[in-house]
Motif scaffolding. Structure first.
Motif, short mmCIF file in Angstrom:
data_model
loop_
_atom_site.label_atom_id
_atom_site.label_comp_id
_atom_site.label_asym_id
_atom_site.label_seq_id
_atom_site.Cartn_x
_atom_site.Cartn_y
_atom_site.Cartn_z
N PRO A 282 3.75 -4.04 -2.40
CA PRO A 282 2.48 -4.48 -1.81
C PRO A 282 1.68 -3.38 -1.14
O PRO A 282 0.46 -3.51 -0.98
N ASP A 283 2.33 -2.28 -0.77
CA ASP A 283 1.62 -1.19 -0.11
C ASP A 283 1.34 -0.03 -1.06
O ASP A 283 0.93 1.06 -0.63
N GLY A 284 1.55 -0.27 -2.36
CA GLY A 284 1.32 0.79 -3.34
C GLY A 284 -0.14 1.20 -3.40
O GLY A 284 -1.05 0.45 -3.02
N GLU A 285 -0.36 2.42 -3.91
CA GLU A 285 -1.73 2.95 -3.96
C GLU A 285 -2.58 2.16 -4.96
O GLU A 285 -3.75 1.88 -4.70
N ARG A 286 -2.00 1.83 -6.10
CA ARG A 286 -2.71 1.04 -7.11
C ARG A 286 -1.77 -0.05 -7.62
O ARG A 286 -0.76 0.26 -8.26
N THR A 287 -2.13 -1.27 -7.29
CA THR A 287 -1.25 -2.38 -7.63
C THR A 287 -2.04 -3.45 -8.40
O THR A 287 -3.27 -3.46 -8.39
N PHE A 288 -1.29 -4.36 -9.03
CA PHE A 288 -1.96 -5.47 -9.72
C PHE A 288 -1.05 -6.68 -9.74
O PHE A 288 0.16 -6.59 -9.56
N VAL A 289 -1.68 -7.83 -9.98
CA VAL A 289 -0.96 -9.08 -10.14
C VAL A 289 -1.72 -9.92 -11.16
O VAL A 289 -2.94 -9.80 -11.30
#
Length: 361
Positions: A36-43
């Protein structure tokens, strides 16, 4: 409910949503569920209860031999499929296998209700499972949940059975009845052929159906059709039905319906009465059931708060991006409604969003 964050939210887990998720992961985006704290995330938020998108809702008698073709998901060739297997089981099984192989962060069932712009430039994605704050969305919500149900005078008085393609399961329920089949598209012809085997059918369309003569060349015809669809979406014109671009093809089921005398088109009736329909010439035709094979429109109600529609009533597009709105991409929409188009659109949307997030696009 808590508010969660993801750099990109994909709305919809059908073919175009899976393609977008695959390409996001390939470009280095990590799971917003695991990181959840990643630089670039997706769901990926999917309204369906299981893998397969709208395919799991198709009518039982639609077999793999009669679907218009399912293009392979990215780098994941389809296994050999039994032509006699219902598409509602074969395609979801293939999609589920892809999801496992690709390891995509998918939440389901999650029904997105609204997407709103926030003062800080982010987007708020509201759903029945809480909200997400994101920098961009890839919308892949398809059309199945937004059926077109025309209204004709007296419709509410009809005493018989009414079904939309969305509700249809098999012809058994209509056996022995007098059935009005309404619609001039591919699904309408498929249902007409099937129902006419067990019932007396009457085929109604607003316009004279146009069947393509001669041999169908997919590559040539496909380029021509896509060019027409692109012209419409770039001009912001409302989406038209697929068959209005493609015409109808003399498939085996269309030929079978023609040979049985079922492919006789009637002008659209003008009103509905308790026991049947009033024809354009004023005569009355008694029917026990009406099957509305009248198609679907893009399910974009959750995007209405963004005010994306222009003065022509459509959404003007540049590729997969909403014109003037780099935070929003629509895939499986307009020229990318086909399964091959959905794959390409997923890649195109991700490439454009990487440039946007990098500040280079």
């Amino acid at each position: 409910m808590s508010v969660r964050r993801a750099t990109v939210v994909v709305v919809g887990g059908g073919q175009s949503g899976l393609s977008a998720g695959y390409h996001l992961k390939r470009r280095g985006f990590t799971s917003a569920l695991d990181d959840p704290d990643g630089e670039r995330t997706f769901v990926v938020l999917d309204a369906a209860p299981a893998a397969g998108g709208a395919w799991q809702e198709r009518w039982e008698s639609l077999r793999m031999a009669t679907v218009n073709g399912i293009f392979d998901l990215p780098r994941f060739p389809k296994p050999p499929l039994d032509p006699g297997e219902p598409s509602r089981t074969a395609v979801p099984r293939y999609f589920a296998a892809f999801e496992r192989e690709a390891g995509l962060p998918i939440l389901r069932p999650v029904r997105v209700s609204a997407v709103r712009s926030q003062p800080d430039g982010s987007l708020s994605v509201e759903s029945d499972q809480g909200s997400w704050v994101t920098r961009a969305i890839i919308n892949a919500s398809g059309t199945w949940t937004n059926p077109v149900r025309p209204h004709y005078p007296g419709l509410e008085t009809f005493a018989g059975l009414q079904l939309h393609t969305q509700d249809y399961v098999s012809a058994e329920r209509l056996a022995g009845l007098r059935v009005a089949v309404v619609g001039g598209g591919i699904s309408a012809v498929q249902l007409l052929e099937e129902i006419s085997r067990v019932a007396t059918t009457f085929w109604y369309t607003r316009r004279e159906p146009v069947f393509r003569d001669g041999e169908f060349e997919p590559e040539v015809a496909g380029r021509e059709i896509i060019a027409k669809v692109v012209a419409d979406v770039e001009a912001g014109r409302p989406a038209r039905s697929v068959v209005s671009y493609t015409g109808l093809i003399w498939t085996p089921y269309a030929l079978a319906a023609k040979e049985r005398g079922a492919l006789v088109r009637r002008a659209m009736f003008v009103s509905v009465e308790p026991g049947g329909v009033r024809e354009a010439d004023g005569s009355f035709t008694a029917v026990d059931a009406i099957v509305w094979a009248t198609g679907f429109r893009a399910a974009l109600g959750h995007l209405e708060p963004l005010g994306l529609r222009g003065e022509n009533g459509g959404i003007r597009m540049t590729g997969t991006q909403v014109a003037g709105e780099p935070r929003v991409h629509l895939v499986g929409f307009g020229p990318s409604q086909s399964t091959v188009g959905a794959n390409r659109a997923g890649r195109e949307a991700v490439n454009a969003l990487v440039k946007f997030l990098d500040g280079t696009g």
